[in-house]
Scaffold this active site. Structure first.
Site, mmCIF file in Angstrom:
data_model
loop_
_atom_site.group_PDB
_atom_site.id
_atom_site.type_symbol
_atom_site.label_atom_id
_atom_site.label_comp_id
_atom_site.label_asym_id
_atom_site.label_seq_id
_atom_site.Cartn_x
_atom_site.Cartn_y
_atom_site.Cartn_z
ATOM 1 N N GLU A 1 -0.173 -2.834 -1.689
ATOM 2 C CA GLU A 1 -0.688 -4.025 -2.365
ATOM 3 C C GLU A 1 0.130 -5.251 -1.968
ATOM 4 O O GLU A 1 1.362 -5.180 -1.879
ATOM 5 C CB GLU A 1 -0.604 -3.853 -3.883
ATOM 6 C CG GLU A 1 -1.573 -2.848 -4.437
ATOM 7 C CD GLU A 1 -1.450 -2.682 -5.944
ATOM 8 O OE1 GLU A 1 -2.349 -2.057 -6.525
ATOM 9 O OE2 GLU A 1 -0.465 -3.169 -6.522
ATOM 10 N N CYS B 1 0.012 -1.488 -18.046
ATOM 11 C CA CYS B 1 0.326 -2.920 -18.118
ATOM 12 C C CYS B 1 -0.800 -3.713 -18.775
ATOM 13 O O CYS B 1 -1.959 -3.326 -18.738
ATOM 14 C CB CYS B 1 0.644 -3.465 -16.738
ATOM 15 S SG CYS B 1 2.119 -2.724 -16.013
ATOM 16 N N SER C 1 -3.315 -6.083 -6.257
ATOM 17 C CA SER C 1 -3.333 -5.584 -7.623
ATOM 18 C C SER C 1 -4.514 -6.204 -8.356
ATOM 19 O O SER C 1 -4.900 -7.346 -8.074
ATOM 20 C CB SER C 1 -2.027 -5.953 -8.332
ATOM 21 O OG SER C 1 -2.142 -5.754 -9.720
ATOM 22 N N CYS D 1 -2.414 5.441 -15.242
ATOM 23 C CA CYS D 1 -2.111 4.345 -14.326
ATOM 24 C C CYS D 1 -2.913 4.389 -13.038
ATOM 25 O O CYS D 1 -3.762 5.227 -12.831
ATOM 26 C CB CYS D 1 -0.612 4.280 -14.084
ATOM 27 S SG CYS D 1 0.261 3.644 -15.546
ATOM 28 N N ASP D 2 -2.560 3.476 -12.138
ATOM 29 C CA ASP D 2 -3.432 2.998 -11.076
ATOM 30 C C ASP D 2 -4.055 4.077 -10.190
ATOM 31 O O ASP D 2 -5.255 4.091 -9.979
ATOM 32 C CB ASP D 2 -2.669 2.020 -10.189
ATOM 33 C CG ASP D 2 -2.198 0.800 -10.955
ATOM 34 O OD1 ASP D 2 -1.525 0.978 -11.983
ATOM 35 O OD2 ASP D 2 -2.486 -0.324 -10.533
ATOM 36 N N LYS D 3 -3.252 4.948 -9.615
ATOM 37 C CA LYS D 3 -3.793 5.987 -8.744
ATOM 38 C C LYS D 3 -3.928 7.304 -9.490
ATOM 39 O O LYS D 3 -4.511 8.259 -8.970
ATOM 40 C CB LYS D 3 -2.883 6.183 -7.523
ATOM 41 C CG LYS D 3 -2.533 4.902 -6.801
ATOM 42 C CD LYS D 3 -3.750 4.062 -6.461
ATOM 43 C CE LYS D 3 -3.384 2.648 -6.062
ATOM 44 N NZ LYS D 3 -2.828 1.829 -7.145
ATOM 45 N N ASP E 1 3.100 1.752 -9.902
ATOM 46 C CA ASP E 1 2.866 0.713 -8.902
ATOM 47 C C ASP E 1 3.864 -0.436 -9.054
ATOM 48 O O ASP E 1 4.343 -0.989 -8.063
ATOM 49 C CB ASP E 1 1.453 0.141 -9.044
ATOM 50 C CG ASP E 1 0.385 1.090 -8.551
ATOM 51 O OD1 ASP E 1 0.402 2.257 -8.979
ATOM 52 O OD2 ASP E 1 -0.457 0.669 -7.753
#
Length: 553
Positions: free
Chosen positions: A443, A194, A469, A122-124, A81
């Protein structure tokens, strides 16, 4: 017990072709007698959160072999991302979730594998692998790569978001180019997800909260030796799960979903968790709606405030006891009898957990705030729903009214910030950034971080049918549904219209007479699609509203 791969590999005649092909890669007769366990690896050297997964996979493999399984590894995509932020690449990040889930489904079903260890951070990626687990309903366990260590600047821990904040500071004349570059070089000292409670770490925590990861594993830092031990343990455990017949839908139930949501509220997790849990629940065939979040949020205190809402990063959170400590503390609110991948209940797994740093994780009797860190907003601008994060918004701005400044894309707003067109008190509208209109529901991370750098983020509100985010802070409402591209009321807001945001009463309203709203909607025409070919054009045609989890139907 006979597992499904044995039904064709073990057949003396029909299995000959499969056995012959496997033999070409070094498999032997002993392998064919054991369950075939997929190591689903999202490793790459583009995304820092996935960077150490190649090494982790080797320990998973060792665990599988030690416990009598046959490991077989394959890869799938895993975007970053952060690297995709602020340009057209971000259109692809949320849609990648569906590709991740589908690619796992294809590989596991095409080759009749028996179980899965799903590697992702991570995010997705974590939502995508959880969706695949729920969809396939074959024994599965999630192993993440762990958070990165914080950077340091001016005697303080920092996260990667400081690079965007300092971009705003530099452009507004508040810091030198030298300091800006110093922050860039200092922000990310190790690989890993992160350092803040963004979507990546939120979803890794929620995988553990759902019972789909080993207890205490989610927040082990990426460079800690315990991460390799968890990988080996997970490899061993998946073989037992195949033999026991323990499947994801035994674990991902209404009870465990409620546990995960309460965990997300208690840690002030990312707004994106709402969309992802809806999608996971859909795959698990568990009835769960966005209104269920509001009920859980109202009754779940937030007991941890983490970076970027505080100075405490994920390593601090790990040292404080992380997910087990939080869940043990809120256990009176949880379904302790929910089953987990360990084969034990959540309550059994948490019996030895304790808060080790009470300044990071508060006791239940002294919460950070009395209700959850997320809220579901409705009103004439969000007839279905919108999502905000009260934990990241100054309390004095939980009610906010101001004039609209309207932009039809993230890029238009970013340029307006650079041109000093945003003023304190504005309510910024960014539309046509939803799942269909974006497409891909980008985002608004970069504009909000720039506003922070310009000293405006806490004195304006940004409302959008796009996303944010989990690391963002300041005034924002996202996921507004129906989105503008579907003819939602966001599409007819005009510059200067008054808008009112009332978080305590969960309202988002356009202060324009209903007759005028109806007149504008009657004259609205859908714009041409921004992207007319490739995967995104297909995605835009098939994706549902964020209100339903932005799932493909």
């Amino acid at each position: 017990m006979t597992w499904r791969s044995a039904s064709f590999i073990g057949d003396p005649d029909k299995g000959a072709l499969a056995r012959g092909l496997y033999r070409s890669m070094g498999y032997n007769d002993e392998n064919f007698k054991k369950p075939f366990i997929a190591i689903v690896n999202t490793w790459n050297d583009i995304c820092p959160g996935q960077y150490n997964l190649k090494r982790i996979a080797s320990y998973v493999r060792a665990g599988i072999e030690e416990n009598g399984g046959t490991p077989c590894e394959f890869g799938t995509i895993g975007g970053c991302d952060g690297i995709a932020q602020g340009h057209d690449g971000m259109h692809y990040i949320l849609p990648s979730r569906e590709i991740i889930a589908a690619s796992i489904e294809i590989m596991v079903q095409a080759h009749m594998l028996d179980g899965m260890v799903l590697l992702g951070s991570c995010d997705k990626i974590v939502p995508g692998i959880l969706m695949a687990a729920a969809r396939l309903n074959l024994p599965a366990i999630v192993v993440n790569g762990g958070p990165m260590y914080p950077g340091h600047h001016n005697g303080k821990d920092i996260d990667v978001n400081e690079t965007a904040v300092y971009a705003g500071k530099y452009r507004s004349g508040q810091c030198s180019r030298e300091e800006f570059e110093t922050v860039e070089r200092a922000a990310c000292p190790t690989p890993g997800s992160c350092q803040m409670i963004g979507t990546a770490n939120t979803m890794s925590c929620l995988a553990e909260g759902l019972g789909m990861s080993l207890t205490g594993s989610a927040m082990i830092p990426t460079v800690d030796k315990k991460r390799m031990d968890v990988a080996r343990q997970s490899g061993r455990r998946i073989v037992d799960m195949v033999k026991e017949g323990l499947r994801p839908r035994d674990i991902i139930t209404r009870k465990s979903i409620e546990n995960a949501v309460r965990l997300g509220m208690a840690i002030g997790g990312s707004t994106n968790l709402i969309m992802h849990i809806l999608a996971i629940a859909h795959e698990a065939k568990v009835p769960f709606t966005i209104d269920d979040y509001e009920k859980l949020s109202r009754t779940t205190p937030q007991i941890a405030r983490l970076m970027t809402a505080s100075q405490y990063d994920m390593v601090d959170f790990y040292e404080a006891g992380a997910v087990p400590a939080v869940m043990h503390e809120i256990l009176p609110l949880l379904h302790g009898d929910a089953l987990t991948v360990t084969g034990k209940t959540m309550e059994e797994n948490l019996k030895d957990a304790r808060i080790l740093r009470p300044e990071v994780i508060h006791p239940l009797e002294d919460p950070v705030r009395p209700d959850g860190g997320l809220a579901i907003i409705k009103g004439n601008l969000a007839p279905l729903s919108g999502v905000c994060k009260p934990a990241a918004i100054p309390v004095e701005h939980h009610t906010f009214e101001g004039p609209a400044k309207v932009y039809d894309s993230e890029e238009d707003l970013t340029q307006a910030i650079y041109d000093n067109k945003i003023e304190k008190g504005d309510i910024i509208v960014v539309r046509y950034e939803g799942p269909k209109g974006g497409p891909g529901m980008r985002e608004m991370f970069t504009p909000l971080e720039l506003l922070l750098g310009y000293g405006l983020a806490e004195d304006v509100f940004l409302i959008t049918d796009g996303r944010f985010s989990g690391s963002n802070k300041g005034g924002f409402v996202g996921h507004i549904s129906p989105e503008a591209a579907e003819g939602g009321p966001l599409a007819i807001v005009e510059d200067g219209d008054r808008i009112r945001i009332d978080i305590p009463n969960r309202r988002l309203d356009l202060l324009v007479p209903q007759e005028e709203i109806d007149r504008r909607l009657a004259h609205w025409q859908a714009p041409e699609p921004k992207i007319k070919d490739g995967y995104l054009s297909v995605y835009a045609r098939l994706v549902t509203s964020a209100h339903y989890g932005a799932i493909i139907k």
